[in-house]
Write a protein that holds these residues in place. Structure first.
Motif, PDB file in Angstrom:
ATOM      1  N   ALA A  13       0.948  -1.175   0.002  1.00  0.00           N
ATOM      2  CA  ALA A  13      -0.622  -0.096  -0.008  1.00  0.00           C
ATOM      3  C   ALA A  13       1.124   1.162  -0.227  1.00  0.00           C
ATOM      4  N   GLY A  14       0.241   1.549  -1.086  1.00  0.00           N
ATOM      5  CA  GLY A  14       1.206   3.465  -0.892  1.00  0.00           C
ATOM      6  C   GLY A  14       2.477   3.066  -1.646  1.00  0.00           C
ATOM      7  N   GLN A  15       3.248   1.685  -1.473  1.00  0.00           N
ATOM      8  CA  GLN A  15       4.413   1.144  -2.270  1.00  0.00           C
ATOM      9  C   GLN A  15       4.742   0.866  -3.836  1.00  0.00           C
ATOM     10  N   GLU A  16       4.007   1.151  -4.428  1.00  0.00           N
ATOM     11  CA  GLU A  16       4.274   1.100  -6.003  1.00  0.00           C
ATOM     12  C   GLU A  16       5.535   0.940  -6.379  1.00  0.00           C
ATOM     13  N   PRO A  17       6.253   0.366  -7.622  1.00  0.00           N
ATOM     14  CA  PRO A  17       7.472   0.099  -7.965  1.00  0.00           C
ATOM     15  C   PRO A  17       7.981   1.634  -9.075  1.00  0.00           C
ATOM     16  N   ASP A  18       9.071   2.202  -8.518  1.00  0.00           N
ATOM     17  CA  ASP A  18       9.301   3.258  -8.998  1.00  0.00           C
ATOM     18  C   ASP A  18       9.054   3.670 -10.613  1.00  0.00           C
ATOM     19  N   ALA A  19       8.476   4.211 -10.641  1.00  0.00           N
ATOM     20  CA  ALA A  19       7.636   4.873 -12.105  1.00  0.00           C
ATOM     21  C   ALA A  19       9.522   4.928 -12.880  1.00  0.00           C
ATOM     22  N   GLY A  20      10.012   5.557 -12.752  1.00  0.00           N
ATOM     23  CA  GLY A  20      10.999   5.816 -13.586  1.00  0.00           C
ATOM     24  C   GLY A  20      12.235   4.185 -13.503  1.00  0.00           C
ATOM     25  N   ARG A  56       6.739  10.396   2.933  1.00  0.00           N
ATOM     26  CA  ARG A  56       6.113  10.474   4.068  1.00  0.00           C
ATOM     27  C   ARG A  56       4.658   9.717   3.717  1.00  0.00           C
ATOM     28  N   THR A  57       4.698  10.749   2.408  1.00  0.00           N
ATOM     29  CA  THR A  57       3.321  10.509   1.443  1.00  0.00           C
ATOM     30  C   THR A  57       2.669   9.165   1.362  1.00  0.00           C
ATOM     31  N   ALA A  58       4.318   7.956   1.198  1.00  0.00           N
ATOM     32  CA  ALA A  58       4.055   6.478   0.919  1.00  0.00           C
ATOM     33  C   ALA A  58       3.555   5.765   2.556  1.00  0.00           C
TER      34      ALA A  58
END
Length: 381
Positions: A13-20, A56-58
């Motif tokens: 939750a809130g921790q998707e793999p980094d898009a870049g 912090r958002t994650a």
């Protein structure tokens, strides 16, 4: 397909793999400011890290998911979270109800700081819902609950007290630090706000200080976010990252904390030096049935009183070898302390003063055999 198992949410939750880059772990965004695409052209809402930081958002999104809340907010400490909440929802002339054995830091904040704003308060035994109902006033705005309480492990019926608070147009705030969201989710039982010292079980490794609020109502979340930004008591990105790393193993750690605590309690219960054991997992605990209903298991916090009084309690605290003498809790290592002289010293001389013969232990995830043996040798001198 929706995945909502606790352990899955804790890791994803809130921790998707980094898009870049595809990094599977949320990066530490160690930055104070962000480039903007023109005046007012913020990228994904980021302009300054007091207001918002991706790490912090994650963490905030993960905690909101774990507590089944509408919004989570991170803070520099549990006390910073409490202070921000109270400044947001209370005004001069308001009234707040707290537990009769509230955490010493909460008692200090309310009795020494909040009271000076013109807010009155009462401490009542919240294991008795009727006592809470009787303490309600027309100007009561917050019922502040800990369950289990610190340090006497009292249990409050969250659903019942939530109804009492709401009947009086008050918020129910639950400090869920002792239980953690793995063992108990107060928002699903009617609470309005959950408070955590993330320093404790959520972080879990005694290496980072932090706090959090999770709310059921998105509008209240917006109000709290305004005060979070305005007052500025936020966690830095590295602190947020460390806490988020701790969250990932919360479920497996809490299972072990609880398992070890049950073994410790069994050993303490039968010992001639022990006057009383405080643990909601005991059938003889007055709140056992309620705890059984609203908790997954009974946690890693245990308190016990010594037959020979304060001197014996202090000696036990000094004799342990595996249990470390320290004031915190919820880490992987076991801790022992004397509440009357340590965590709850601020309650001395008040109605919330804790028994002098009381010892509080935070049961870690070491070998259960070693923990039992250490306490037995400490009790026997």
């Amino acid at each position: 397909m929706k995945f909502d198992g606790f352990e899955t949410l804790a890791i994803h939750a809130g921790q998707e793999p980094d898009a870049g880059t595809g990094a599977v772990v949320v990066p530490i965004y160690q930055t104070s400011t962000y480039a903007q695409d023109g005046v007012g052209g913020m990228r994904q809402g980021y302009e300054y890290s007091r207001t918002k930081n991706p790490t912090r958002t994650a963490l905030e999104e993960c905690l909101a998911a774990l507590e089944s809340g509408a919004r989570g907010l991170g803070f520099a400490s549990g006390m910073a979270a409490e202070d921000t909440l109270l400044r947001t929802v209370l005004s001069p002339g308001d009234h707040i109800i707290i537990p009769g054995d509230a955490y010493g830091g909460t008692f200090r904040l309310i009795s020494k700081v909040v009271e000076r704003w013109g807010v009155s308060w009462d401490a009542v035994d919240q294991t008795n819902a009727d006592a809470v109902r009787d303490a309600m006033r027309p100007n009561t705005k917050v019922v502040w609950t800990e369950t289990p309480t610190n340090p006497l492990l009292g249990i409050t019926d969250i659903e019942t007290v939530a109804q009492i608070a709401h009947d009086g147009d008050a918020l129910l705030v639950v400090d869920n630090t002792f239980a953690s969201p793995y063992l108990q989710q107060p928002l699903t039982l009617g609470a309005d706000v959950v408070v955590h010292s993330t320093t404790k079980y959520i972080g879990g490794h005694s290496d980072v200080v932090g706090g959090a609020l999770v709310v059921a109502d998105a509008e209240l979340g917006e109000q709290l976010a305004f005060h979070q930004n305005t007052m500025g008591a936020i966690p830095g990105p590295f602190d947020s990252w460390l806490t988020l790393r701790g969250v990932k193993t919360l479920g497996v750690r809490m299972d072990r904390h609880s398992e070890n605590a049950e073994r410790v309690v069994a050993a303490l219960e039968g010992h001639s030096a022990v006057r009383r054991v405080y643990y909601p997992g005991l059938d003889t605990h007055p709140g056992h049935k309620i705890a059984e209903r609203q908790m997954r298991s009974f946690g890693g916090m245990v308190s016990f009183a010594l037959r020979d009084g304060e001197k014996a309690a202090l000696q036990v605290c000094e004799r342990t070898k595996v249990f470390t003498l320290g004031e915190s809790l919820g880490g992987v290592e076991s801790l022992i302390e004397h509440p009357g002289r340590m965590t709850h010293a601020s309650t001395a001389g008040s109605a919330l003063e804790v028994p002098a013969d009381l010892v509080r232990i935070s049961v870690g995830i070491e070998s259960g055999d070693d923990l039992v043996a250490d306490l037995l040798q400490a009790l026997e001198g």
